[in-house]
Design a protein around this motif. Sequence first.
Motif, PDB file in Angstrom:
ATOM      1  N   LEU A  17       0.748  -1.087   0.275  1.00  0.00           N
ATOM      2  CA  LEU A  17      -0.121  -0.018  -0.016  1.00  0.00           C
ATOM      3  C   LEU A  17       0.762   1.290  -0.104  1.00  0.00           C
ATOM      4  N   VAL A  18       1.925   1.385   0.606  1.00  0.00           N
ATOM      5  CA  VAL A  18       2.872   2.349   0.733  1.00  0.00           C
ATOM      6  C   VAL A  18       3.782   2.786  -0.528  1.00  0.00           C
ATOM      7  N   LEU A  19       4.153   1.409  -1.177  1.00  0.00           N
ATOM      8  CA  LEU A  19       4.845   1.446  -2.123  1.00  0.00           C
ATOM      9  C   LEU A  19       3.950   1.770  -3.368  1.00  0.00           C
ATOM     10  N   LEU A  20       2.824   1.097  -3.599  1.00  0.00           N
ATOM     11  CA  LEU A  20       2.163   1.333  -4.471  1.00  0.00           C
ATOM     12  C   LEU A  20       0.518   1.409  -4.433  1.00  0.00           C
ATOM     13  N   PRO A  21       0.301   2.612  -3.908  1.00  0.00           N
ATOM     14  CA  PRO A  21      -1.111   3.228  -3.558  1.00  0.00           C
ATOM     15  C   PRO A  21      -1.848   2.987  -4.655  1.00  0.00           C
ATOM     16  N   TYR A  22      -1.307   3.097  -5.939  1.00  0.00           N
ATOM     17  CA  TYR A  22      -2.245   3.404  -7.157  1.00  0.00           C
ATOM     18  C   TYR A  22      -3.023   2.154  -7.390  1.00  0.00           C
ATOM     19  N   THR A  23      -2.499   0.958  -6.751  1.00  0.00           N
ATOM     20  CA  THR A  23      -3.203  -0.506  -7.074  1.00  0.00           C
ATOM     21  C   THR A  23      -4.393  -0.700  -5.821  1.00  0.00           C
ATOM     22  N   HIS A  24      -4.299   0.119  -4.967  1.00  0.00           N
ATOM     23  CA  HIS A  24      -5.441   0.039  -4.001  1.00  0.00           C
ATOM     24  C   HIS A  24      -6.831   0.462  -4.544  1.00  0.00           C
ATOM     25  N   ARG A  25      -7.825  -0.556  -4.495  1.00  0.00           N
ATOM     26  CA  ARG A  25      -9.134  -0.275  -4.871  1.00  0.00           C
ATOM     27  C   ARG A  25     -10.188   0.042  -4.163  1.00  0.00           C
ATOM     28  N   GLY A  26      -9.891  -0.371  -2.623  1.00  0.00           N
ATOM     29  CA  GLY A  26     -10.805  -0.038  -1.576  1.00  0.00           C
ATOM     30  C   GLY A  26     -10.853   1.130  -0.986  1.00  0.00           C
ATOM     31  N   SER A  27     -11.514   1.234   0.028  1.00  0.00           N
ATOM     32  CA  SER A  27     -11.583   2.694   0.804  1.00  0.00           C
ATOM     33  C   SER A  27     -10.441   3.007   1.659  1.00  0.00           C
ATOM     34  N   TRP A  28     -10.146   4.169   1.714  1.00  0.00           N
ATOM     35  CA  TRP A  28      -9.118   4.661   2.524  1.00  0.00           C
ATOM     36  C   TRP A  28      -9.495   5.012   4.080  1.00  0.00           C
ATOM     37  N   ALA A 155       3.905  10.146  -1.726  1.00  0.00           N
ATOM     38  CA  ALA A 155       3.012  11.226  -1.548  1.00  0.00           C
ATOM     39  C   ALA A 155       1.637  10.763  -1.741  1.00  0.00           C
ATOM     40  N   VAL A 156       1.163   9.761  -2.591  1.00  0.00           N
ATOM     41  CA  VAL A 156      -0.076   9.243  -2.911  1.00  0.00           C
ATOM     42  C   VAL A 156      -0.651   8.818  -1.815  1.00  0.00           C
ATOM     43  N   PHE A 157      -0.046   7.885  -1.062  1.00  0.00           N
ATOM     44  CA  PHE A 157      -0.354   7.096   0.089  1.00  0.00           C
ATOM     45  C   PHE A 157      -0.789   8.195   1.178  1.00  0.00           C
ATOM     46  N   LEU A 158       0.135   8.999   1.498  1.00  0.00           N
ATOM     47  CA  LEU A 158      -0.155  10.098   2.620  1.00  0.00           C
ATOM     48  C   LEU A 158      -1.371  10.952   2.292  1.00  0.00           C
ATOM     49  N   VAL A 159      -1.440  11.480   0.950  1.00  0.00           N
ATOM     50  CA  VAL A 159      -2.355  12.443   0.821  1.00  0.00           C
ATOM     51  C   VAL A 159      -3.816  11.964   0.661  1.00  0.00           C
ATOM     52  N   ARG A 160      -3.748  10.327   0.117  1.00  0.00           N
ATOM     53  CA  ARG A 160      -4.967   9.638   0.293  1.00  0.00           C
ATOM     54  C   ARG A 160      -5.452   9.253   1.570  1.00  0.00           C
ATOM     55  N   THR A 161      -4.574   9.148   2.551  1.00  0.00           N
ATOM     56  CA  THR A 161      -4.944   8.729   3.936  1.00  0.00           C
ATOM     57  C   THR A 161      -5.385   9.723   4.717  1.00  0.00           C
ATOM     58  N   VAL A 162      -4.707  10.795   4.559  1.00  0.00           N
ATOM     59  CA  VAL A 162      -5.050  12.210   5.161  1.00  0.00           C
ATOM     60  C   VAL A 162      -6.209  12.718   4.683  1.00  0.00           C
ATOM     61  N   ARG A 163      -6.519  12.868   3.280  1.00  0.00           N
ATOM     62  CA  ARG A 163      -7.608  13.179   2.609  1.00  0.00           C
ATOM     63  C   ARG A 163      -8.918  12.269   3.396  1.00  0.00           C
ATOM     64  N   ALA A 164      -8.501  11.223   3.375  1.00  0.00           N
ATOM     65  CA  ALA A 164      -9.911  10.335   4.045  1.00  0.00           C
ATOM     66  C   ALA A 164     -10.446  10.736   5.153  1.00  0.00           C
ATOM     67  N   ALA A 165      -9.272  11.340   6.237  1.00  0.00           N
ATOM     68  CA  ALA A 165      -9.663  11.921   7.470  1.00  0.00           C
ATOM     69  C   ALA A 165     -10.038  13.316   7.747  1.00  0.00           C
ATOM     70  N   TYR A 214      -4.972  22.806  -0.669  1.00  0.00           N
ATOM     71  CA  TYR A 214      -3.467  23.274  -0.471  1.00  0.00           C
ATOM     72  C   TYR A 214      -2.525  22.536   0.533  1.00  0.00           C
ATOM     73  N   PHE A 215      -3.140  22.356   1.547  1.00  0.00           N
ATOM     74  CA  PHE A 215      -2.195  21.549   2.697  1.00  0.00           C
ATOM     75  C   PHE A 215      -1.860  20.345   2.146  1.00  0.00           C
ATOM     76  N   LEU A 216      -2.872  19.646   1.364  1.00  0.00           N
ATOM     77  CA  LEU A 216      -2.712  18.059   1.072  1.00  0.00           C
ATOM     78  C   LEU A 216      -1.658  18.209   0.032  1.00  0.00           C
ATOM     79  N   LEU A 217      -1.740  19.280  -1.023  1.00  0.00           N
ATOM     80  CA  LEU A 217      -0.642  19.273  -1.836  1.00  0.00           C
ATOM     81  C   LEU A 217       0.605  19.636  -1.429  1.00  0.00           C
ATOM     82  N   PHE A 218       0.802  20.412  -0.432  1.00  0.00           N
ATOM     83  CA  PHE A 218       2.031  20.854   0.133  1.00  0.00           C
ATOM     84  C   PHE A 218       2.642  19.468   0.851  1.00  0.00           C
ATOM     85  N   LEU A 219       1.687  18.719   1.328  1.00  0.00           N
ATOM     86  CA  LEU A 219       2.051  17.635   2.204  1.00  0.00           C
ATOM     87  C   LEU A 219       2.590  16.694   1.255  1.00  0.00           C
ATOM     88  N   GLY A 220       2.026  16.573   0.150  1.00  0.00           N
ATOM     89  CA  GLY A 220       2.538  15.289  -0.973  1.00  0.00           C
ATOM     90  C   GLY A 220       3.932  15.656  -1.655  1.00  0.00           C
TER      91      GLY A 220
END
Length: 235
Positions: A17-28, A155-165, A214-220
């Motif tokens: 999930l951390v290395l290949l977050p693009y392959t995750h098709r479930g919920s975050w 970047a994708v992993f952290l942005v999607r995880t934080v975005r869900a919260a 903007y915060f998520l973009l900066f975080l990524g």
Amino acid sequence: RRYFAVSTDYVRNKLKLVLLPYTHRGSWQRSVIQTNTGEEYPPPRADINAPDLYVPVMGFVTYIVLCAIVAGVAGAFKPELLGLVATKALVVVALDVLVLKLGFYLLSNSAHALLDCAALCGYVFVGVALNELAQLAGGRWLLYPTLVATGAGMAVFLVRTVRAALLVDPAPIAPGDYAAAQQYAAAAGAPMAFADAGYDAADSTLREQKRRRYFLLFLGLAQFAVLYFLAFVPR
């Protein structure tokens, strides 16, 4: 102890999930279970989206060992190098944790534990360990492509995880839709008598959502800087 309640399957899936977050098709979103005392989060071994500290700690140790090997191959190893690498890594990740914690504090109404933020930012050690392994195998020629790949993954992993919260997009209110405006005003605590309050509440929320993006973009983007800074062994 719940941050170390992991299983072999969880660790394998979390690394993917951390290395290949693009392959995750479930919920975050993290799972929630009902107990006699209320709602609780299940342990990491029961939820792939739960933060843990096992993977970050093991990644941190692996990163230090690989840095020592890289320095040894280059003929530049010295015992104090281990302390320098560990201090450098901890300072950088601590700053990343503070940024994430501050973002949650300013942009979210819900509380997020400091250890949750430390776990999320600590997953970067999976990428930096892989970068050191690439540098050991192919030098700078292999390091830079791997750096881009691990940076994009983190970047994708952290942005999607934080975005869900953090991020919940409100439904837009069309001009003239006073029923929707009044409904939104009621949900926002605005006076029901004025439909315009609904538009004001919607505009305020949309501005807040823009700040969150903007915060998520900066975080990524910051993850690329963290990975790049940790990629090179101190001399």
